[in-house]
Design an enzyme around this catalytic site. Structure first.
Site, PDB file in Angstrom:
ATOM      1  N   HIS A  19       0.653  -1.126  -0.071  1.00 26.79           N
ATOM      2  CA  HIS A  19       0.157   0.162  -0.023  1.00 26.79           C
ATOM      3  C   HIS A  19       0.807   1.223  -0.059  1.00 26.79           C
ATOM      4  O   HIS A  19       1.393   1.731   1.125  1.00 26.79           O
ATOM      5  CB  HIS A  19      -1.018  -0.040   1.313  1.00 26.79           C
ATOM      6  CG  HIS A  19      -1.730   1.280   1.317  1.00 26.79           C
ATOM      7  ND1 HIS A  19      -3.027   0.967   1.771  1.00 26.79           N
ATOM      8  CD2 HIS A  19      -1.524   2.682   1.216  1.00 26.79           C
ATOM      9  CE1 HIS A  19      -3.689   2.241   1.607  1.00 26.79           C
ATOM     10  NE2 HIS A  19      -2.670   3.114   1.445  1.00 26.79           N
ATOM     11  N   HIS A  21       1.534   5.506  -1.942  1.00 22.44           N
ATOM     12  CA  HIS A  21       1.054   6.559  -2.548  1.00 22.44           C
ATOM     13  C   HIS A  21       2.260   7.174  -3.379  1.00 22.44           C
ATOM     14  O   HIS A  21       3.106   7.690  -2.666  1.00 22.44           O
ATOM     15  CB  HIS A  21       0.371   7.471  -1.737  1.00 22.44           C
ATOM     16  CG  HIS A  21      -0.942   7.233  -1.119  1.00 22.44           C
ATOM     17  ND1 HIS A  21      -2.249   7.355  -1.529  1.00 22.44           N
ATOM     18  CD2 HIS A  21      -0.791   6.444   0.041  1.00 22.44           C
ATOM     19  CE1 HIS A  21      -3.242   6.771  -0.861  1.00 22.44           C
ATOM     20  NE2 HIS A  21      -2.415   6.260   0.220  1.00 22.44           N
ATOM     21  N   ARG A  23       1.832   9.134  -5.767  1.00 20.57           N
ATOM     22  CA  ARG A  23       1.599  10.372  -6.536  1.00 20.57           C
ATOM     23  C   ARG A  23       1.845  10.579  -7.916  1.00 20.57           C
ATOM     24  O   ARG A  23       1.973   9.566  -8.750  1.00 20.57           O
ATOM     25  CB  ARG A  23       2.271  11.751  -5.866  1.00 20.57           C
ATOM     26  CG  ARG A  23       2.165  11.584  -4.196  1.00 20.57           C
ATOM     27  CD  ARG A  23       0.976  11.535  -4.093  1.00 20.57           C
ATOM     28  NE  ARG A  23       0.605  11.896  -2.456  1.00 20.57           N
ATOM     29  CZ  ARG A  23      -0.244  11.574  -1.648  1.00 20.57           C
ATOM     30  NH1 ARG A  23      -1.403  10.773  -2.169  1.00 20.57           N
ATOM     31  NH2 ARG A  23      -0.229  12.174  -0.316  1.00 20.57           N
ATOM     32  N   ASN A  47      -5.540   7.197  -6.016  1.00 18.84           N
ATOM     33  CA  ASN A  47      -6.323   8.423  -5.540  1.00 18.84           C
ATOM     34  C   ASN A  47      -5.571   9.753  -6.239  1.00 18.84           C
ATOM     35  O   ASN A  47      -5.020  10.596  -5.525  1.00 18.84           O
ATOM     36  CB  ASN A  47      -6.549   8.641  -4.040  1.00 18.84           C
ATOM     37  CG  ASN A  47      -5.376   8.787  -3.283  1.00 18.84           C
ATOM     38  OD1 ASN A  47      -4.334   8.177  -3.661  1.00 18.84           O
ATOM     39  ND2 ASN A  47      -5.273   9.315  -2.190  1.00 18.84           N
ATOM     40  N   LYS A 105      -9.810  -0.471  -5.260  1.00 20.67           N
ATOM     41  CA  LYS A 105      -9.550   0.346  -3.870  1.00 20.67           C
ATOM     42  C   LYS A 105     -10.972   0.916  -3.669  1.00 20.67           C
ATOM     43  O   LYS A 105     -11.448   1.753  -4.759  1.00 20.67           O
ATOM     44  CB  LYS A 105      -8.592   1.232  -4.045  1.00 20.67           C
ATOM     45  CG  LYS A 105      -8.228   2.241  -2.986  1.00 20.67           C
ATOM     46  CD  LYS A 105      -8.073   1.557  -1.713  1.00 20.67           C
ATOM     47  CE  LYS A 105      -8.157   2.301  -0.419  1.00 20.67           C
ATOM     48  NZ  LYS A 105      -6.666   2.611   0.214  1.00 20.67           N
ATOM     49  N   HIS A 142     -10.282   1.454   2.402  1.00 22.81           N
ATOM     50  CA  HIS A 142     -10.261   2.231   3.355  1.00 22.81           C
ATOM     51  C   HIS A 142     -11.152   2.039   4.371  1.00 22.81           C
ATOM     52  O   HIS A 142     -12.482   2.462   4.130  1.00 22.81           O
ATOM     53  CB  HIS A 142     -10.103   3.713   2.717  1.00 22.81           C
ATOM     54  CG  HIS A 142      -9.657   4.630   3.834  1.00 22.81           C
ATOM     55  ND1 HIS A 142      -8.609   5.332   3.713  1.00 22.81           N
ATOM     56  CD2 HIS A 142     -10.377   5.090   4.838  1.00 22.81           C
ATOM     57  CE1 HIS A 142      -8.657   6.413   4.690  1.00 22.81           C
ATOM     58  NE2 HIS A 142      -9.726   6.170   5.442  1.00 22.81           N
ATOM     59  N   HIS A 180      -4.222  -0.425   6.342  1.00 21.57           N
ATOM     60  CA  HIS A 180      -3.854   0.530   7.369  1.00 21.57           C
ATOM     61  C   HIS A 180      -4.466   0.393   8.806  1.00 21.57           C
ATOM     62  O   HIS A 180      -5.018   1.202   9.093  1.00 21.57           O
ATOM     63  CB  HIS A 180      -3.396   1.816   6.862  1.00 21.57           C
ATOM     64  CG  HIS A 180      -4.546   2.394   6.094  1.00 21.57           C
ATOM     65  ND1 HIS A 180      -5.908   2.400   6.356  1.00 21.57           N
ATOM     66  CD2 HIS A 180      -4.488   3.214   4.733  1.00 21.57           C
ATOM     67  CE1 HIS A 180      -6.569   3.155   5.433  1.00 21.57           C
ATOM     68  NE2 HIS A 180      -5.782   3.434   4.374  1.00 21.57           N
ATOM     69  N   ASP A 253       1.616   2.745   3.617  1.00 22.81           N
ATOM     70  CA  ASP A 253       0.757   3.629   3.457  1.00 22.81           C
ATOM     71  C   ASP A 253       1.612   5.201   3.339  1.00 22.81           C
ATOM     72  O   ASP A 253       1.128   6.181   4.010  1.00 22.81           O
ATOM     73  CB  ASP A 253      -0.367   3.968   4.487  1.00 22.81           C
ATOM     74  CG  ASP A 253      -1.593   4.960   4.088  1.00 22.81           C
ATOM     75  OD1 ASP A 253      -1.445   5.381   2.721  1.00 22.81           O
ATOM     76  OD2 ASP A 253      -2.121   5.446   4.858  1.00 22.81           O
ATOM     77  N   ALA A 269      -3.913  15.059   5.157  1.00 22.03           N
ATOM     78  CA  ALA A 269      -3.380  13.758   6.048  1.00 22.03           C
ATOM     79  C   ALA A 269      -2.322  13.088   5.111  1.00 22.03           C
ATOM     80  O   ALA A 269      -2.436  12.806   4.031  1.00 22.03           O
ATOM     81  CB  ALA A 269      -4.525  13.068   6.110  1.00 22.03           C
TER      82      ALA A 269
END
Ligand code: DOR
Ligand code: ZN
Length: 363
Positions: A19, A21, A23, A47, A105, A142, A180, A253, A269
């Site tokens: 997991h 991110h 970007r 995301n 997801k 999530h 997470h 995460d 966050a």
């Protein structure tokens, strides 16, 4: 009898991050190397803005990730589909069959960063989830409710009873990763869920409780979602991660935001832990007397759950104190600096990743 000396070196099967991110654009180029230098594969969150929903979006994003990689790191990004109420099961199945999507997801709408377009009504996903169940495609959750009237520290536990338990009952063959996790309730729920249910645990939720956000003032660098909870939850997570149970595995995460976006009136966050994630897990496992279980958590349970082969290479952690910088000035390909605060900023860590051996040498 004398106790065995603590090890000076750990040789581990190369781990994966289930997991992360990564970007896009300048930030992608600045951060991807921190993940790729240690992890062989990573489940990459969708995301973005706009989110990754089509097979073509995902292919293009995968190409941008591969183009941003430093030379010679042998890293495979595993992409995910961002679920919406109107997600098309055929598009998802096509992406899975073509090896473009590894999983889907589910962000409850407005649960977190770029989740505004997420799922408003989980039952609207029934045809999608039936398809995923049939083709063996994992659902990544999530797991927080978003209702303003539910206390933010209770949103994960409420999600279990209100959504997760019924969802698992409706889809008994669906593979689900509760991502997470942050509570003792989630640990207990995953333990009793059988082999089709697993959870990822981040390095930061193993180290901080909710006090970290308010220690002598507001500390945005410790703000992430789901937020860290009370100490008893952190202790339950540490016991779970180091237990050797196959339903718990590594997912950092890591969620970088520029310092200016964290230290703002409405700060984002996310905790950027990728540069020292494995070192952080190693510290926790050593404190728990479980260094011998780090490899299964980091490199074995994840591929087993996803039905993927374990990596063949190895990495080495050396016992060596090193100071984590208080800020990182990361350069993108155009040489523009992005300032990001890493997790463990200003702390001394006792484990350090040894540099990869030159090409051609056994690893
Ligand atoms: O803290 C978080 N940051 N939690 C998430 O779920 C999303 C992430 C992000 O994308 O920044
Ligand atoms: Zn995330």
């Amino acid at each position: 009898m004398t106790a065995a000396a603590p090890p000076e070196r750990l040789v581990l099967r190369r781990p994966d991050d289930w997991h992360v991110h990564l970007r896009d654009g300048a930030l992608l180029q600045a951060v991807v190397g921190a993940t790729a230098r240690v992890f062989a594969r990573a489940i990459v969150m969708p995301n973005l803005s706009p989110p990754i929903t089509t097979v073509e979006d995902a292919r293009a994003y995968r190409s941008r990730i591969l183009a941003a990689l430093p030379d010679g790191c042998g890293f495979t990004p595993l992409l995910t589909h961002y679920l919406r109420d109107d997600s098309d099961p055929r598009e998802i199945a096509r992406g899975f069959a073509e090896g473009v999507f590894t999983a889907c997801k589910l962000y409850p709408a407005h649960a977190t960063t770029n989740a505004a377009a997420g799922v408003r009504e989980i039952t609207s996903l029934t045809p999608v989830l039936e398809t995923m169940e049939r083709i063996g495609m994992p659902l990544l959750l999530h797991g927080e409710v978003t209702d303003a009237e539910v206390d933010i520290f209770d949103r994960e536990a409420v999600f279990i009873e209100r959504h997760l338990r019924p969802l698992l009952a409706r889809h008994p063959g669906l593979k689900v990763v509760f991502e997470h996790i942050t509570t003792a309730e989630a640990v207990a729920f995953v333990r009793q869920g059988g082999p089709r249910l697993a959870a990822t645990i981040t390095p930061h939720h193993l180290r901080i409780n909710r006090n970290a956000m308010f220690n002598g003032g507001f500390r945005p660098d410790f703000y992430c979602l789901p937020v860290a909870k009370r100490e008893r939850h952190r202790l339950a997570l540490r016991a779970a991660a180091t237990s050797g149970e196959p339903c718990f595995f590594l997912g950092t995460d890591s969620a970088p935001h520029p310092r200016s976006a964290k230290e703002a009136a409405c700060g984002c966050a996310g905790i950027f832990n990728a540069p020292f994630a494995l070192e952080s897990y190693a510290l926790t496992f050593e404190e728990e007397g479980a260094l011998d279980r780090l490899e299964s958590f980091a490199s074995v349970h994840g591929p087993r759950f996803y039905g993927l082969p374990e990596n063949t290479g190895t990495i080495i952690l050396r016992r060596e104190d090193h100071l984590v910088p208080s800020r990182l000035h990361l350069n993108d390909a155009a040489g523009r600096a992005v300032e990001v605060v890493p997790f463990h900023a200003g702390e001394l860590l006792p484990w350090r990743l040894a540099p990869a051996p030159p090409d051609g040498e056994a690893s």
